[in-house]
Motif scaffolding. Structure first.
Motif, PDB file in Angstrom:
ATOM      1  N   ARG A 196      -6.280  34.192  24.787  1.00  0.00           N
ATOM      2  CA  ARG A 196      -7.647  33.783  24.339  1.00  0.00           C
ATOM      3  C   ARG A 196      -7.069  32.623  22.985  1.00  0.00           C
ATOM      4  O   ARG A 196      -5.968  32.749  22.593  1.00  0.00           O
ATOM      5  CB  ARG A 196      -8.436  34.843  23.409  1.00  0.00           C
ATOM      6  CG  ARG A 196      -7.699  35.678  22.419  1.00  0.00           C
ATOM      7  CD  ARG A 196      -8.630  36.555  21.926  1.00  0.00           C
ATOM      8  NE  ARG A 196      -9.738  35.975  21.173  1.00  0.00           N
ATOM      9  CZ  ARG A 196      -9.920  36.465  19.898  1.00  0.00           C
ATOM     10  NH1 ARG A 196      -9.398  37.153  19.060  1.00  0.00           N
ATOM     11  NH2 ARG A 196     -11.188  35.802  19.346  1.00  0.00           N
ATOM     12  N   LEU A 197      -7.888  31.618  22.946  1.00  0.00           N
ATOM     13  CA  LEU A 197      -7.785  30.572  21.911  1.00  0.00           C
ATOM     14  C   LEU A 197      -8.925  30.925  20.764  1.00  0.00           C
ATOM     15  O   LEU A 197     -10.066  30.306  21.027  1.00  0.00           O
ATOM     16  CB  LEU A 197      -7.887  29.173  22.691  1.00  0.00           C
ATOM     17  CG  LEU A 197      -6.644  29.070  23.525  1.00  0.00           C
ATOM     18  CD1 LEU A 197      -6.788  27.929  24.325  1.00  0.00           C
ATOM     19  CD2 LEU A 197      -5.436  29.008  22.761  1.00  0.00           C
ATOM     20  N   PRO A 198      -8.745  31.522  19.744  1.00  0.00           N
ATOM     21  CA  PRO A 198      -9.749  31.807  18.748  1.00  0.00           C
ATOM     22  C   PRO A 198     -10.305  30.302  17.950  1.00  0.00           C
ATOM     23  O   PRO A 198      -9.510  29.232  17.926  1.00  0.00           O
ATOM     24  CB  PRO A 198      -8.985  32.621  17.830  1.00  0.00           C
ATOM     25  CG  PRO A 198      -7.624  32.536  17.859  1.00  0.00           C
ATOM     26  CD  PRO A 198      -7.446  31.921  19.327  1.00  0.00           C
ATOM     27  N   ASP A 199     -11.767  30.338  18.020  1.00  0.00           N
ATOM     28  CA  ASP A 199     -12.156  29.262  17.336  1.00  0.00           C
ATOM     29  C   ASP A 199     -11.757  28.820  15.921  1.00  0.00           C
ATOM     30  O   ASP A 199     -11.391  27.439  15.651  1.00  0.00           O
ATOM     31  CB  ASP A 199     -13.556  29.537  17.079  1.00  0.00           C
ATOM     32  CG  ASP A 199     -14.465  29.581  18.301  1.00  0.00           C
ATOM     33  OD1 ASP A 199     -13.902  29.112  19.407  1.00  0.00           O
ATOM     34  OD2 ASP A 199     -15.720  30.004  18.437  1.00  0.00           O
ATOM     35  N   ILE A 200     -10.928  29.774  15.207  1.00  0.00           N
ATOM     36  CA  ILE A 200     -10.818  29.420  13.888  1.00  0.00           C
ATOM     37  C   ILE A 200      -9.501  28.682  13.786  1.00  0.00           C
ATOM     38  O   ILE A 200      -8.950  28.050  12.980  1.00  0.00           O
ATOM     39  CB  ILE A 200     -10.305  30.756  13.161  1.00  0.00           C
ATOM     40  CG1 ILE A 200     -10.161  30.453  11.635  1.00  0.00           C
ATOM     41  CG2 ILE A 200      -8.989  31.346  13.996  1.00  0.00           C
ATOM     42  CD1 ILE A 200      -9.888  31.851  10.940  1.00  0.00           C
ATOM     43  N   LEU A 201      -8.783  28.434  14.956  1.00  0.00           N
ATOM     44  CA  LEU A 201      -7.616  27.455  15.217  1.00  0.00           C
ATOM     45  C   LEU A 201      -8.224  26.131  16.161  1.00  0.00           C
ATOM     46  O   LEU A 201      -7.626  25.187  15.806  1.00  0.00           O
ATOM     47  CB  LEU A 201      -6.502  28.367  15.918  1.00  0.00           C
ATOM     48  CG  LEU A 201      -5.817  29.160  14.794  1.00  0.00           C
ATOM     49  CD1 LEU A 201      -4.925  29.909  15.509  1.00  0.00           C
ATOM     50  CD2 LEU A 201      -4.978  28.276  13.832  1.00  0.00           C
ATOM     51  N   THR A 202      -8.789  26.562  17.106  1.00  0.00           N
ATOM     52  CA  THR A 202      -9.039  25.364  18.215  1.00  0.00           C
ATOM     53  C   THR A 202      -9.939  24.250  17.458  1.00  0.00           C
ATOM     54  O   THR A 202      -9.881  23.192  17.779  1.00  0.00           O
ATOM     55  CB  THR A 202      -9.705  25.801  19.325  1.00  0.00           C
ATOM     56  OG1 THR A 202     -11.010  26.608  19.006  1.00  0.00           O
ATOM     57  CG2 THR A 202      -8.985  26.685  20.311  1.00  0.00           C
ATOM     58  N   LEU A 203     -10.929  24.767  16.809  1.00  0.00           N
ATOM     59  CA  LEU A 203     -12.106  23.877  16.136  1.00  0.00           C
ATOM     60  C   LEU A 203     -11.360  22.885  14.909  1.00  0.00           C
ATOM     61  O   LEU A 203     -11.296  21.673  14.922  1.00  0.00           O
ATOM     62  CB  LEU A 203     -13.376  24.666  15.444  1.00  0.00           C
ATOM     63  CG  LEU A 203     -13.915  25.249  16.790  1.00  0.00           C
ATOM     64  CD1 LEU A 203     -15.007  26.099  15.904  1.00  0.00           C
ATOM     65  CD2 LEU A 203     -14.500  24.307  17.901  1.00  0.00           C
ATOM     66  N   PRO A 204     -10.487  23.515  13.894  1.00  0.00           N
ATOM     67  CA  PRO A 204      -9.675  22.728  13.045  1.00  0.00           C
ATOM     68  C   PRO A 204      -8.531  22.052  13.921  1.00  0.00           C
ATOM     69  O   PRO A 204      -8.226  20.615  13.484  1.00  0.00           O
ATOM     70  CB  PRO A 204      -9.144  23.870  12.364  1.00  0.00           C
ATOM     71  CG  PRO A 204     -10.075  25.075  12.230  1.00  0.00           C
ATOM     72  CD  PRO A 204     -10.462  25.098  13.859  1.00  0.00           C
ATOM     73  N   ALA A 205      -8.135  22.192  14.630  1.00  0.00           N
ATOM     74  CA  ALA A 205      -7.051  21.490  15.769  1.00  0.00           C
ATOM     75  C   ALA A 205      -7.554  20.160  16.223  1.00  0.00           C
ATOM     76  O   ALA A 205      -6.999  19.183  15.939  1.00  0.00           O
ATOM     77  CB  ALA A 205      -6.455  22.329  16.821  1.00  0.00           C
ATOM     78  N   SER A 206      -8.793  20.275  16.564  1.00  0.00           N
ATOM     79  CA  SER A 206      -9.519  19.292  17.231  1.00  0.00           C
ATOM     80  C   SER A 206     -10.289  18.230  16.098  1.00  0.00           C
ATOM     81  O   SER A 206     -10.000  17.097  15.912  1.00  0.00           O
ATOM     82  CB  SER A 206     -10.750  19.736  18.108  1.00  0.00           C
ATOM     83  OG  SER A 206     -10.321  20.222  19.459  1.00  0.00           O
ATOM     84  N   ALA A 207     -10.762  18.944  14.904  1.00  0.00           N
ATOM     85  CA  ALA A 207     -11.283  17.995  13.970  1.00  0.00           C
ATOM     86  C   ALA A 207     -10.241  17.429  13.013  1.00  0.00           C
ATOM     87  O   ALA A 207     -10.379  16.296  12.885  1.00  0.00           O
ATOM     88  CB  ALA A 207     -12.184  18.963  13.084  1.00  0.00           C
ATOM     89  N   GLY A 208      -9.252  18.049  12.881  1.00  0.00           N
ATOM     90  CA  GLY A 208      -8.229  17.610  12.034  1.00  0.00           C
ATOM     91  C   GLY A 208      -7.443  16.567  12.787  1.00  0.00           C
ATOM     92  O   GLY A 208      -6.944  15.305  12.206  1.00  0.00           O
ATOM     93  N   THR A 209      -7.195  16.587  14.020  1.00  0.00           N
ATOM     94  CA  THR A 209      -6.625  15.632  14.831  1.00  0.00           C
ATOM     95  C   THR A 209      -7.275  14.342  14.904  1.00  0.00           C
ATOM     96  O   THR A 209      -6.822  12.992  14.490  1.00  0.00           O
ATOM     97  CB  THR A 209      -6.035  16.101  16.140  1.00  0.00           C
ATOM     98  OG1 THR A 209      -5.430  17.255  16.247  1.00  0.00           O
ATOM     99  CG2 THR A 209      -5.725  14.990  17.225  1.00  0.00           C
ATOM    100  N   ILE A 210      -8.596  14.456  15.176  1.00  0.00           N
ATOM    101  CA  ILE A 210      -9.376  13.162  15.180  1.00  0.00           C
ATOM    102  C   ILE A 210      -9.654  12.373  13.703  1.00  0.00           C
ATOM    103  O   ILE A 210      -9.506  11.143  13.872  1.00  0.00           O
ATOM    104  CB  ILE A 210     -10.955  13.685  15.549  1.00  0.00           C
ATOM    105  CG1 ILE A 210     -10.822  14.098  17.249  1.00  0.00           C
ATOM    106  CG2 ILE A 210     -11.880  12.326  15.310  1.00  0.00           C
ATOM    107  CD1 ILE A 210     -12.174  14.759  17.716  1.00  0.00           C
ATOM    108  N   LEU A 211      -9.656  13.455  12.662  1.00  0.00           N
ATOM    109  CA  LEU A 211      -9.634  12.662  11.279  1.00  0.00           C
ATOM    110  C   LEU A 211      -8.402  12.291  11.023  1.00  0.00           C
ATOM    111  O   LEU A 211      -8.393  11.128  10.516  1.00  0.00           O
ATOM    112  CB  LEU A 211      -9.850  14.155  10.388  1.00  0.00           C
ATOM    113  CG  LEU A 211     -11.278  14.373  10.430  1.00  0.00           C
ATOM    114  CD1 LEU A 211     -11.571  15.704   9.501  1.00  0.00           C
ATOM    115  CD2 LEU A 211     -12.516  13.371   9.879  1.00  0.00           C
ATOM    116  N   LEU A 212      -7.170  12.627  11.166  1.00  0.00           N
ATOM    117  CA  LEU A 212      -5.696  11.977  11.218  1.00  0.00           C
ATOM    118  C   LEU A 212      -5.935  10.873  11.817  1.00  0.00           C
ATOM    119  O   LEU A 212      -5.285   9.694  11.480  1.00  0.00           O
ATOM    120  CB  LEU A 212      -4.892  12.980  11.290  1.00  0.00           C
ATOM    121  CG  LEU A 212      -4.698  13.892  10.487  1.00  0.00           C
ATOM    122  CD1 LEU A 212      -3.780  15.106  10.981  1.00  0.00           C
ATOM    123  CD2 LEU A 212      -4.256  13.662   8.817  1.00  0.00           C
TER     124      LEU A 212
END
Length: 242
Positions: A120-136
């Motif tokens: 499983r890939l929990p939301d607490i990591l996948t969502l920040p991973a995507s949001a942070g990558t795009i913001l950076l």
């Protein structure tokens, strides 16, 4: 900063990031539907144990009270994240785009440990991973670094849509929620990177699955954690493209 110093600093930063992620990995590495863990399953001691001593003992992978195996294996997330950071630094990552690679690595190392353990890939990591990558990557665009934020955003949408279609074939929603990070990082460089990075993830998963079947460690009906291959394929192609 001299190249070797940069690699050493990245290694130390990765070790620290892995240690910081350990409690989160411990809490979330449970089968889907079960409550998050906060204590040792054997003696109910808080994890990590209170105080500085408890946090320093956590990377040993054993409960300081009863000695039973607790959390990820000794040094696993620390060494995985540290080695990954050092490799990216050695490849010359820099600027905001480099920060996006490090960010995806930091989230991705924790996701890899969890996915391999409980699929499983929990939301607490996948969502920040995507949001942070795009913001950076947005920061990279504002800084005038070579790349395209519009292509990155478009690629994020395209890759996410493709993974969403694959849900009917068994793709997990965790993979879909991680797809924006993968697509954006690849799209920053070129559409060729998007194609190769996406293909690399599937190719690595296919080769690994075949090897497991041939060695008798899995069958054609076994589930394969796909998240790690998404991350490895995307980062490898992204690094080679910069």
């Amino acid at each position: 900063m001299p190249p070797m110093v940069t690699v050493v600093v990245a290694l130390l930063a990765g070790l620290a990031a892995g240690a910081a992620a350990r409690p989160l990995i411990f809490a979330r590495a449970v089968p889907r539907g079960e409550p998050n863990r906060t204590v040792c399953p054997s003696c109910a001691t808080s994890y990590p144990a209170p105080g500085l001593r408890g946090r320093l003992q956590a990377p040993m992978g054993r409960c300081p009270t009863c000695g039973s195996k607790t959390g990820p294996a000794a040094g696993l997330p620390e060494l995985l994240t540290g080695a990954s950071f050092a490799a990216v630094a050695a490849a010359g990552a820099s600027g905001w785009a480099g920060a996006a690679q490090y960010w995806l690595l930091a989230c991705g190392a924790a996701l890899t440990v969890i996915d391999l353990k409980v699929h499983r890939l929990p939301d607490i990591l996948t969502l920040p991973a995507s949001a942070g990558t795009i913001l950076l990557l947005g920061g990279a665009a504002l800084a005038g670094e070579p790349g395209s934020i519009w292509r990155a955003l478009t690629a994020a949408a395209v890759v996410t849509a493709a993974y969403l279609v694959l849900v009917v074939a068994g793709m997990g929603m965790g993979d879909v929620k991680l797809a924006p990070a993968v697509g954006a990082l690849l799209g920053w460089s070129s559409w060729t990177s998007v194609l190769w990075g996406t293909f690399a993830g599937f190719a690595l998963a296919a080769v690994t699955g075949l090897a497991l079947i041939l060695t008798g460690r899995a069958s054609t009906k076994s589930r394969l954690a796909f998240g790690p291959y998404m991350i490895i394929g995307a980062l490898a192609v992204s690094i080679l493209s910069t």
